[in-house]
Scaffold this motif. Structure first.
Motif, PDB file in Angstrom:
ATOM      1  N   ILE A  27      37.600  46.983  73.850  1.00  0.00           N
ATOM      2  CA  ILE A  27      36.785  48.187  73.996  1.00  0.00           C
ATOM      3  C   ILE A  27      37.287  48.946  75.218  1.00  0.00           C
ATOM      4  N   GLU A  28      37.725  50.176  74.995  1.00  0.00           N
ATOM      5  CA  GLU A  28      38.293  50.998  76.066  1.00  0.00           C
ATOM      6  C   GLU A  28      37.199  51.827  76.737  1.00  0.00           C
ATOM      7  N   THR A  29      37.234  51.897  78.048  1.00  0.00           N
ATOM      8  CA  THR A  29      36.322  52.728  78.829  1.00  0.00           C
ATOM      9  C   THR A  29      37.026  54.035  79.149  1.00  0.00           C
ATOM     10  N   ILE A  30      36.354  55.155  78.874  1.00  0.00           N
ATOM     11  CA  ILE A  30      36.912  56.479  79.130  1.00  0.00           C
ATOM     12  C   ILE A  30      35.963  57.216  80.065  1.00  0.00           C
ATOM     13  N   CYS A  31      36.500  57.694  81.176  1.00  0.00           N
ATOM     14  CA  CYS A  31      35.697  58.444  82.149  1.00  0.00           C
ATOM     15  C   CYS A  31      35.837  59.926  81.824  1.00  0.00           C
ATOM     16  N   GLN A  32      34.700  60.598  81.556  1.00  0.00           N
ATOM     17  CA  GLN A  32      34.719  62.022  81.244  1.00  0.00           C
ATOM     18  C   GLN A  32      34.823  62.874  82.510  1.00  0.00           C
ATOM     19  N   THR A  33      34.679  62.254  83.667  1.00  0.00           N
ATOM     20  CA  THR A  33      34.768  62.949  84.946  1.00  0.00           C
ATOM     21  C   THR A  33      36.037  62.483  85.639  1.00  0.00           C
ATOM     22  N   THR A  34      37.065  63.326  85.746  1.00  0.00           N
ATOM     23  CA  THR A  34      38.280  62.920  86.452  1.00  0.00           C
ATOM     24  C   THR A  34      38.815  64.081  87.255  1.00  0.00           C
ATOM     25  N   PRO A  35      39.335  63.888  88.434  1.00  0.00           N
ATOM     26  CA  PRO A  35      39.228  62.646  89.196  1.00  0.00           C
ATOM     27  C   PRO A  35      37.806  62.459  89.717  1.00  0.00           C
ATOM     28  N   VAL A  36      37.480  61.254  90.131  1.00  0.00           N
ATOM     29  CA  VAL A  36      36.129  60.941  90.606  1.00  0.00           C
ATOM     30  C   VAL A  36      36.159  60.804  92.124  1.00  0.00           C
ATOM     31  N   SER A  37      35.258  61.526  92.786  1.00  0.00           N
ATOM     32  CA  SER A  37      35.109  61.440  94.236  1.00  0.00           C
ATOM     33  C   SER A  37      33.704  60.966  94.564  1.00  0.00           C
ATOM     34  N   VAL A  38      33.502  60.508  95.792  1.00  0.00           N
ATOM     35  CA  VAL A  38      32.183  60.055  96.232  1.00  0.00           C
ATOM     36  C   VAL A  38      31.176  61.189  96.055  1.00  0.00           C
ATOM     37  N   GLY A  39      30.016  60.869  95.489  1.00  0.00           N
ATOM     38  CA  GLY A  39      28.963  61.848  95.244  1.00  0.00           C
ATOM     39  C   GLY A  39      28.978  62.429  93.845  1.00  0.00           C
ATOM     40  N   ASP A  40      30.068  62.242  93.095  1.00  0.00           N
ATOM     41  CA  ASP A  40      30.152  62.754  91.724  1.00  0.00           C
ATOM     42  C   ASP A  40      29.287  61.936  90.780  1.00  0.00           C
ATOM     43  N   THR A  41      28.811  62.584  89.726  1.00  0.00           N
ATOM     44  CA  THR A  41      28.149  61.870  88.638  1.00  0.00           C
ATOM     45  C   THR A  41      29.239  61.426  87.667  1.00  0.00           C
ATOM     46  N   VAL A  42      29.300  60.129  87.423  1.00  0.00           N
ATOM     47  CA  VAL A  42      30.310  59.552  86.532  1.00  0.00           C
ATOM     48  C   VAL A  42      29.709  59.422  85.140  1.00  0.00           C
ATOM     49  N   ARG A  43      30.430  59.896  84.135  1.00  0.00           N
ATOM     50  CA  ARG A  43      30.005  59.779  82.738  1.00  0.00           C
ATOM     51  C   ARG A  43      31.050  58.944  81.990  1.00  0.00           C
ATOM     52  N   LEU A  44      30.582  57.824  81.425  1.00  0.00           N
ATOM     53  CA  LEU A  44      31.475  56.903  80.726  1.00  0.00           C
ATOM     54  C   LEU A  44      31.174  56.866  79.242  1.00  0.00           C
ATOM     55  N   VAL A  45      32.223  56.922  78.435  1.00  0.00           N
ATOM     56  CA  VAL A  45      32.114  56.691  76.993  1.00  0.00           C
ATOM     57  C   VAL A  45      33.099  55.574  76.654  1.00  0.00           C
ATOM     58  N   PHE A  46      32.988  55.049  75.446  1.00  0.00           N
ATOM     59  CA  PHE A  46      33.763  53.867  75.073  1.00  0.00           C
ATOM     60  C   PHE A  46      34.381  54.047  73.692  1.00  0.00           C
ATOM     61  N   ARG A  47      35.515  53.391  73.475  1.00  0.00           N
ATOM     62  CA  ARG A  47      36.179  53.420  72.178  1.00  0.00           C
ATOM     63  C   ARG A  47      36.583  52.003  71.822  1.00  0.00           C
ATOM     64  N   ALA A  48      36.115  51.547  70.667  1.00  0.00           N
ATOM     65  CA  ALA A  48      36.484  50.216  70.173  1.00  0.00           C
ATOM     66  C   ALA A  48      37.659  50.380  69.221  1.00  0.00           C
ATOM     67  N   TYR A  49      38.650  49.517  69.347  1.00  0.00           N
ATOM     68  CA  TYR A  49      39.843  49.617  68.511  1.00  0.00           C
ATOM     69  C   TYR A  49      39.566  49.183  67.073  1.00  0.00           C
ATOM     70  N   ASP A  50      38.675  48.212  66.886  1.00  0.00           N
ATOM     71  CA  ASP A  50      38.236  47.806  65.555  1.00  0.00           C
ATOM     72  C   ASP A  50      36.777  48.198  65.430  1.00  0.00           C
ATOM     73  N   GLU A  51      36.251  48.155  64.214  1.00  0.00           N
ATOM     74  CA  GLU A  51      34.835  48.474  64.011  1.00  0.00           C
ATOM     75  C   GLU A  51      33.987  47.515  64.837  1.00  0.00           C
ATOM     76  N   ALA A  52      33.193  48.056  65.739  1.00  0.00           N
ATOM     77  CA  ALA A  52      32.372  47.233  66.634  1.00  0.00           C
ATOM     78  C   ALA A  52      30.906  47.394  66.256  1.00  0.00           C
ATOM     79  N   THR A  53      30.244  46.274  65.994  1.00  0.00           N
ATOM     80  CA  THR A  53      28.846  46.275  65.593  1.00  0.00           C
ATOM     81  C   THR A  53      27.953  46.136  66.819  1.00  0.00           C
ATOM     82  N   PRO A  54      26.970  47.038  66.973  1.00  0.00           N
ATOM     83  CA  PRO A  54      26.061  46.949  68.117  1.00  0.00           C
ATOM     84  C   PRO A  54      25.157  45.726  67.991  1.00  0.00           C
TER      85      PRO A  54
END
Length: 102
Positions: free
Chosen positions: A11-38
């Motif tokens: 499962i890959e983590t993707i940061c929608q906020t780049t570059p990230v500095s102190v004080g920034d709001t970080v938004r993370l989304v994820f991508r699974a290479y195979d079908e991933a069941t919650p």
């Protein structure tokens, strides 16, 4: 310059906020290479090692339309944030390191 996020696993983590500095709001989304069941368990550790987020996600936030909202937190200090995500009832997992600049 090194990448903001280094990934390892199914499962890959993707940061929608780049570059990230102190004080920034970080938004993370994820991508699974195979079908991933919650559901998924996510754990985020600050550079000091303290767990700042630990929760169960019913759906994987992918950033696509109709997906769950991104996982958000405020980067309160510079350094490496460690991110772990894994299926609760499966074998898929991923780890990532998010680098935050001063």
């Amino acid at each position: 310059m090194a990448d903001t996020v280094e990934n390892e696993g199914d499962i890959e983590t993707i940061c929608q906020t780049t570059p990230v500095s102190v004080g920034d709001t970080v938004r993370l989304v994820f991508r699974a290479y195979d079908e991933a069941t919650p559901p998924f368990n996510i754990k985020i550790r600050s550079p000091s090692g303290k767990i700042i987020i630990e929760r169960v996600l019913r759906d994987l936030p992918t950033g696509k339309p109709q997906s769950a909202s991104p996982v958000e937190f405020s980067a309160s200090s510079a350094g490496e944030y460690k991110i772990e995500i894994k299926q609760l009832y499966g074998k898929q997992r991923g780890t990532a390191v998010l680098r935050v600049k001063p």
